[in-house]
Motif scaffolding. Structure first.
Motif, mmCIF file in Angstrom:
data_model
loop_
_atom_site.group_PDB
_atom_site.id
_atom_site.type_symbol
_atom_site.label_atom_id
_atom_site.label_comp_id
_atom_site.label_asym_id
_atom_site.label_seq_id
_atom_site.Cartn_x
_atom_site.Cartn_y
_atom_site.Cartn_z
ATOM 1 N N LEU A 31 0.826 -1.190 0.000
ATOM 2 C CA LEU A 31 0.000 0.000 0.000
ATOM 3 C C LEU A 31 0.873 1.258 0.000
ATOM 4 C CD1 LEU A 31 -2.853 1.153 0.040
ATOM 5 C CD2 LEU A 31 -2.781 0.988 2.541
ATOM 6 N N ALA A 32 1.921 1.264 0.827
ATOM 7 C CA ALA A 32 2.828 2.422 0.851
ATOM 8 C C ALA A 32 3.444 2.627 -0.538
ATOM 9 C CB ALA A 32 3.916 2.218 1.902
ATOM 10 N N PHE A 33 3.871 1.544 -1.153
ATOM 11 C CA PHE A 33 4.448 1.641 -2.495
ATOM 12 C C PHE A 33 3.448 2.245 -3.477
ATOM 13 C CE2 PHE A 33 4.945 -0.074 -6.751
ATOM 14 C CZ PHE A 33 6.217 0.361 -7.069
ATOM 15 N N GLN A 34 2.195 1.799 -3.417
ATOM 16 C CA GLN A 34 1.183 2.287 -4.346
ATOM 17 C C GLN A 34 0.932 3.783 -4.189
ATOM 18 O OE1 GLN A 34 -2.006 -0.420 -3.447
ATOM 19 N NE2 GLN A 34 -1.346 -1.891 -5.001
ATOM 20 N N TYR A 35 0.953 4.282 -2.953
ATOM 21 C CA TYR A 35 0.798 5.725 -2.740
ATOM 22 C C TYR A 35 1.938 6.493 -3.419
ATOM 23 C CZ TYR A 35 -2.791 5.104 0.891
ATOM 24 O OH TYR A 35 -3.930 4.800 1.568
ATOM 25 N N ILE A 36 3.142 6.026 -3.200
ATOM 26 C CA ILE A 36 4.312 6.694 -3.768
ATOM 27 C C ILE A 36 4.286 6.619 -5.290
ATOM 28 C CG2 ILE A 36 6.833 6.636 -3.884
ATOM 29 C CD1 ILE A 36 6.672 5.502 -0.937
ATOM 30 N N GLN A 37 3.949 5.459 -5.802
ATOM 31 C CA GLN A 37 3.865 5.278 -7.256
ATOM 32 C C GLN A 37 2.818 6.207 -7.870
ATOM 33 O OE1 GLN A 37 2.304 1.467 -8.650
ATOM 34 N NE2 GLN A 37 3.849 1.477 -10.270
ATOM 35 N N GLU A 38 1.673 6.332 -7.232
ATOM 36 C CA GLU A 38 0.615 7.205 -7.749
ATOM 37 C C GLU A 38 1.106 8.652 -7.864
ATOM 38 O OE1 GLU A 38 -3.726 9.039 -6.524
ATOM 39 O OE2 GLU A 38 -2.980 7.308 -5.424
ATOM 40 N N VAL A 39 1.803 9.118 -6.843
ATOM 41 C CA VAL A 39 2.324 10.490 -6.865
ATOM 42 C C VAL A 39 3.357 10.639 -7.981
ATOM 43 C CG1 VAL A 39 3.675 12.180 -5.574
ATOM 44 C CG2 VAL A 39 1.799 10.972 -4.456
ATOM 45 N N CYS A 40 4.264 9.686 -8.078
ATOM 46 C CA CYS A 40 5.329 9.777 -9.096
ATOM 47 C C CYS A 40 4.779 9.711 -10.513
ATOM 48 C CB CYS A 40 6.360 8.671 -8.875
ATOM 49 S SG CYS A 40 7.352 8.898 -7.394
ATOM 50 N N GLN A 41 3.721 8.975 -10.726
ATOM 51 C CA GLN A 41 3.160 8.827 -12.067
ATOM 52 C C GLN A 41 2.216 9.963 -12.462
ATOM 53 O OE1 GLN A 41 1.396 4.896 -11.932
ATOM 54 N NE2 GLN A 41 3.315 3.923 -12.550
ATOM 55 N N ASN A 42 1.643 10.643 -11.486
ATOM 56 C CA ASN A 42 0.584 11.598 -11.800
ATOM 57 C C ASN A 42 0.904 13.058 -11.503
ATOM 58 O OD1 ASN A 42 -1.385 9.646 -12.734
ATOM 59 N ND2 ASN A 42 -1.459 8.968 -10.615
ATOM 60 N N TYR A 43 2.071 13.326 -10.933
ATOM 61 C CA TYR A 43 2.409 14.695 -10.584
ATOM 62 C C TYR A 43 3.821 15.014 -11.042
ATOM 63 C CZ TYR A 43 -1.769 14.267 -7.779
ATOM 64 O OH TYR A 43 -3.056 14.056 -7.386
ATOM 65 N N ASP A 44 4.039 16.248 -11.449
ATOM 66 C CA ASP A 44 5.337 16.691 -11.947
ATOM 67 C C ASP A 44 6.237 17.076 -10.769
ATOM 68 O OD1 ASP A 44 7.307 17.404 -13.762
ATOM 69 O OD2 ASP A 44 6.561 19.462 -13.910
ATOM 70 N N ILE A 45 6.737 16.071 -10.079
ATOM 71 C CA ILE A 45 7.543 16.296 -8.876
ATOM 72 C C ILE A 45 9.026 16.147 -9.178
ATOM 73 C CG2 ILE A 45 5.691 15.576 -7.313
ATOM 74 C CD1 ILE A 45 7.192 12.844 -7.103
ATOM 75 N N ASP A 46 9.845 16.748 -8.340
ATOM 76 C CA ASP A 46 11.290 16.600 -8.459
ATOM 77 C C ASP A 46 11.806 15.442 -7.626
ATOM 78 O OD1 ASP A 46 11.704 18.832 -10.164
ATOM 79 O OD2 ASP A 46 11.430 20.145 -8.441
ATOM 80 N N GLY A 47 11.054 15.070 -6.591
ATOM 81 C CA GLY A 47 11.500 13.990 -5.738
ATOM 82 C C GLY A 47 10.469 13.662 -4.680
ATOM 83 N N ILE A 48 10.802 12.632 -3.912
ATOM 84 C CA ILE A 48 9.946 12.223 -2.808
ATOM 85 C C ILE A 48 10.785 12.172 -1.539
ATOM 86 C CG2 ILE A 48 8.279 10.930 -4.196
ATOM 87 C CD1 ILE A 48 9.774 8.364 -3.361
ATOM 88 N N GLU A 49 10.157 12.480 -0.448
ATOM 89 C CA GLU A 49 10.799 12.373 0.858
ATOM 90 C C GLU A 49 10.110 11.262 1.628
ATOM 91 O OE1 GLU A 49 10.810 14.736 5.043
ATOM 92 O OE2 GLU A 49 11.104 15.948 3.249
ATOM 93 N N LEU A 50 10.888 10.293 2.046
ATOM 94 C CA LEU A 50 10.374 9.213 2.872
ATOM 95 C C LEU A 50 10.749 9.525 4.316
ATOM 96 C CD1 LEU A 50 11.360 6.237 0.548
ATOM 97 C CD2 LEU A 50 9.176 7.460 0.665
ATOM 98 N N ASP A 51 9.763 9.919 5.092
ATOM 99 C CA ASP A 51 9.990 10.355 6.464
ATOM 100 C C ASP A 51 9.902 9.153 7.402
ATOM 101 O OD1 ASP A 51 10.144 11.500 8.925
ATOM 102 O OD2 ASP A 51 8.521 12.942 8.605
ATOM 103 N N PHE A 52 11.025 8.502 7.581
ATOM 104 C CA PHE A 52 11.086 7.348 8.474
ATOM 105 C C PHE A 52 11.216 7.765 9.937
ATOM 106 C CE2 PHE A 52 12.552 5.358 4.496
ATOM 107 C CZ PHE A 52 11.684 4.278 4.456
ATOM 108 N N PHE A 53 11.501 9.029 10.182
ATOM 109 C CA PHE A 53 11.706 9.452 11.556
ATOM 110 C C PHE A 53 10.410 9.823 12.260
ATOM 111 C CE2 PHE A 53 13.066 11.607 15.274
ATOM 112 C CZ PHE A 53 14.303 11.080 15.565
#
Length: 184
Positions: free
Chosen positions: A1-23
């Motif tokens: 599910l986490a992967f799918q959220y990230i994939q959706e953002v990467c495929q549908n929005y003109d972003i420069d990057g993603i931040e994975l907030d593990f903290f």
């Protein structure tokens, strides 16, 4: 599910990057939540997720002709991170992350440790400062003061960080923001 959220953002929005907030909340694994250490199997599971994310961002970056960077926000101590299931050094070594932000409401190790690890694997390291969570600070321990931010930033720059990352500071006109962005 986490992967799918990230994939959706990467495929549908003109972003420069993603931040994975593990903290933000460090209890990802049942074993850790109950006071234990992450097992190799658990660490490998999270690392497999990181591989999936990197593969997907590479594919999407090639498709659109511009990379999608991956940044992670993790504790400043790679060994502590490993114990809670985050194999930060492995992720650096395997090229799964582009920037590491050692961050949180506490600092476990001197910045030099994480900087050395980043240099070893060619990954930029940012010192992360969060707004203080200490109630009733007296004048001596005013972590949210301009002077404190200046001092912490100066110390991080001296340790060789590649940048400063601010978390949970909502006053965009705070004086220190225009003062700590470079060693000068």
């Amino acid at each position: 599910l986490a992967f799918q959220y990230i994939q959706e953002v990467c495929q549908n929005y003109d972003i420069d990057g993603i931040e994975l907030d593990f903290f933000r909340h460090l209890s990802y694994l049942r074993s850790v939540s109950f006071g234990g250490e992450a097992s190799n199997r658990e660490r490998n599971g999270i690392s497999q997720l990181m591989h999936r994310i990197r593969t997907m961002t590479e594919e999407e970056g090639l498709r659109r002709g511009r990379p999608i960077l991956i940044t992670i926000r993790v504790p400043d101590d790679a060994e502590y991170s490993r114990l809670v299931g985050l194999d930060v050094e492995r992720w650096m070594k395997e090229g799964l992350v582009d920037v590491v932000m050692g961050s949180g409401y506490f600092q476990l190790k001197p910045w030099e440790n994480l900087v050395a690890l980043g240099k070893k694997h060619g990954v930029p390291v940012y010192a992360g400062f969060s707004e203080p969570r200490v109630a009733g600070e007296d004048k001596r321990f005013k972590r949210g003061s301009v002077e404190s931010y200046r001092g912490r930033a100066s110390r991080a720059w001296q340790a060789g960080v590649d940048g400063i990352y601010i978390f949970n500071v909502y006053n965009a006109s705070a004086d220190f923001l225009s003062e700590i962005g470079n060693p000068e």
